[in-house]
Design a protein around this motif. Structure first.
Motif, PDB file in Angstrom:
ATOM      1  N   PHE A 275      48.681 102.719  25.952  1.00 52.86           N
ATOM      2  CA  PHE A 275      49.094 104.114  26.153  1.00 52.86           C
ATOM      3  C   PHE A 275      50.584 104.264  25.865  1.00 52.86           C
ATOM      4  O   PHE A 275      51.398 103.439  26.295  1.00 52.86           O
ATOM      5  CB  PHE A 275      48.822 104.558  27.589  1.00 52.86           C
ATOM      6  N   ASP A 276      50.942 105.331  25.143  1.00 49.93           N
ATOM      7  CA  ASP A 276      52.352 105.677  25.020  1.00 49.93           C
ATOM      8  C   ASP A 276      52.667 106.800  26.006  1.00 49.93           C
ATOM      9  O   ASP A 276      51.811 107.234  26.780  1.00 49.93           O
ATOM     10  CB  ASP A 276      52.697 106.093  23.586  1.00 49.93           C
TER      11      ASP A 276
ATOM     12  N   TRP B 229      50.300 109.968  25.706  1.00 50.00           N
ATOM     13  CA  TRP B 229      48.945 109.830  26.231  1.00 50.00           C
ATOM     14  C   TRP B 229      48.944 109.665  27.743  1.00 50.00           C
ATOM     15  O   TRP B 229      48.023 110.131  28.433  1.00 50.00           O
ATOM     16  CB  TRP B 229      48.236 108.635  25.564  1.00 50.00           C
TER      17      TRP B 229
ATOM     18  N   TYR C  14      49.040 113.074  29.001  1.00 54.15           N
ATOM     19  CA  TYR C  14      47.699 113.687  28.950  1.00 54.15           C
ATOM     20  C   TYR C  14      46.872 113.263  30.170  1.00 54.15           C
ATOM     21  O   TYR C  14      46.121 114.068  30.747  1.00 54.15           O
ATOM     22  CB  TYR C  14      46.968 113.273  27.677  1.00 54.15           C
ATOM     23  N   LEU C  15      46.999 111.992  30.540  1.00 55.97           N
ATOM     24  CA  LEU C  15      46.247 111.467  31.682  1.00 55.97           C
ATOM     25  C   LEU C  15      46.654 112.199  32.970  1.00 55.97           C
ATOM     26  O   LEU C  15      45.792 112.597  33.773  1.00 55.97           O
ATOM     27  CB  LEU C  15      46.515 109.967  31.820  1.00 55.97           C
TER      28      LEU C  15
ATOM     29  N   PRO D 140      41.020 102.040  27.048  1.00 49.96           N
ATOM     30  CA  PRO D 140      41.754 103.295  27.290  1.00 49.96           C
ATOM     31  C   PRO D 140      40.888 104.430  27.822  1.00 49.96           C
ATOM     32  O   PRO D 140      41.321 105.190  28.697  1.00 49.96           O
ATOM     33  CB  PRO D 140      42.322 103.627  25.907  1.00 49.96           C
TER      34      PRO D 140
END
Length: 429
Positions: free
Chosen positions: A62-63, A66, A69-70, A118
């Motif tokens: 994950f960057d 992202w 977004y989570l 992910p």
């Protein structure tokens, strides 16, 4: 609601007196203390999770985008789930609500322990739609406390939050470093199972009617024939029609948004602006927790005993505006730490007083739904906060977040002060 003829939850004997009687005061206090323990444990497990997810997300590729977004997904899920969970608590009682919340937390941690892809990180967030231990605890405390002592009783839940923050952050970091993310997640699941056992052992089926009704509770009689569906949007939104509810909600959203933006952006600010290492960030979070414990455990109760809720709400908004001004010009972490005390004070008083005012504005049969709606405000702030905060931080710097907080809160402060003075003049006339 009378509980005449029900079984005694602790002895198993049938009680012929309503649980709200004076004779049941020790029993009510015992339940409240158990709820405080359950809340402290739940916050502890959540901060254990906060020590796991970022590192696991990084391992899974994950960057920052992202991971954002989570976090936004969690905000959206809890935004939708808050009001429904609150209505579920009103319809099915305290034990069912807390059992559902604790069970969802167990599933949440088990899915986190099994996350090796992910997509699994997104899947493990789905149970958060039911993970509302804090609003359910607020409902129980609201039902069992006297109306004039409600703000003080609710503030003690904030003390539990501070304890959980300190213990959970320390414990989570230790478990993650020594034994890895999977073990730490399983530990969280086991801890949540223990919380569930406490709920089943000590929390009564319902806590409604155990405290004296407020003057708004006379309307509760009409609720006997209302629709029992937890998805009935009309039954949820009708609470906004009670006197004083909508203005309080508007103030909660407008005045709370700027400070909420700073809170959701703090992890980025700590890393990029203050250049804090994980260990240093842990010290700052512990400092937050200690200040929160002192304010909510020893300050708010004394203030609510002496001053009116409207005066304290006005004070919290005024202090918040000054905190925003200070944060607009801070340059280092030491200056930030100086603002933490007034910031925690204003946030704690603001949240406790608005929750107390909202629950007093509706019948006792609807306090769970109201607290669910109130919790959704926080979810809304967590949902829109990262987007707005990221835009402001990237384009205008950290000072823009603080200065907007100053402008918005001072505007709300002036408006509320003017409205309060206008009401006093009308009352004299």
């Amino acid at each position: 609601m009378s509980r005449r003829g029900e079984k005694n939850e602790t002895t198993g004997e049938t009680s012929s007196a309503p649980v709200g009687s004076q004779a049941d005061q020790p029993k009510r206090m015992k339940i409240i203390y158990v709820v405080y323990l359950i809340t402290a444990l739940d916050i502890t497990w959540m901060f254990v999770q906060f020590s796991i997810t970022p590192y696991l997300a990084k391992k899974l590729g994950f960057d920052t985008l992202w991971f954002g977004y989570l976090q936004t997904m969690v905000g959206l899920i809890q935004l939708l789930g808050g009001p429904m969970f609150g209505r579920f608590a009103d319809l099915f009682g305290a034990r069912a609500a807390l059992s559902l919340a604790c069970s969802a937390t167990i599933v949440f941690f088990l899915l986190l322990a099994a996350a090796n892809h992910p997509a699994m990180l997104f899947v493990h967030k789905l149970p958060t739609i039911f993970m509302h231990v804090l609003p359910a605890s607020q409902m129980v405390v609201t039902d069992l406390s006297e109306p004039d002592k409600r703000a003080d009783a609710l503030s003690k839940l904030g003390l539990c939050f501070g304890i959980g923050m300190i213990v959970g952050s320390t414990l989570g970091g230790h478990l993650n470093t020594r034994y890895g993310e999977t073990f730490a997640a399983c530990f969280g699941a086991a801890g949540s199972a223990f919380s569930l056992m406490l709920v089943l052992k000590f929390i009564p089926k319902t806590t409604k009617g155990q405290a004296p009704r407020t003057n708004t509770d006379s309307t509760a009689v009409a609720s006997e024939n209302k629709n029992k569906s937890i998805f009935n949007v009309g039954e949820i939104t009708r609470l906004m029609k009670f006197p004083g509810v909508t203005p309080t909600f508007v103030v909660k959203i407008v005045a709370g948004l700027p400070s909420g933006i700073f809170q959701v952006m703090f992890s980025v600010i700590a890393m990029e602006f203050f250049k804090l290492e994980p260990e240093q960030n842990g010290y700052v979070m512990a400092y937050f927790g200690i200040v929160s414990m002192v304010v909510q455990g020893g300050v708010i109760g004394r203030l609510t005993a002496r001053y009116s809720e409207s005066s304290l709400l006005l004070l919290s908004i005024g202090v918040s505006s000054l905190v925003g001004l200070a944060q607009g010009y801070m340059q280092n972490v030491f200056q930030f730490c100086l603002t933490v005390v007034p910031m925690v004070f204003s946030l704690s008083v603001f949240n406790v007083i608005t929750d107390s005012m909202l629950t007093k504005s509706v019948p006792s049969s609807d306090t769970g739904t109201m607290l669910g709606l109130s919790a959704s405000v926080q979810s809304l702030l967590r949902t829109v906060g990262p987007t707005i905060g990221g835009f402001l931080y990237v384009n205008y710097g950290i000072s823009s977040i603080g200065l907007i907080q100053f402008v918005v809160n001072i505007a709300v402060f002036v408006f509320m002060l003017h409205r309060g003075l206008k009401k006093k003049v009308e009352q004299k006339d």
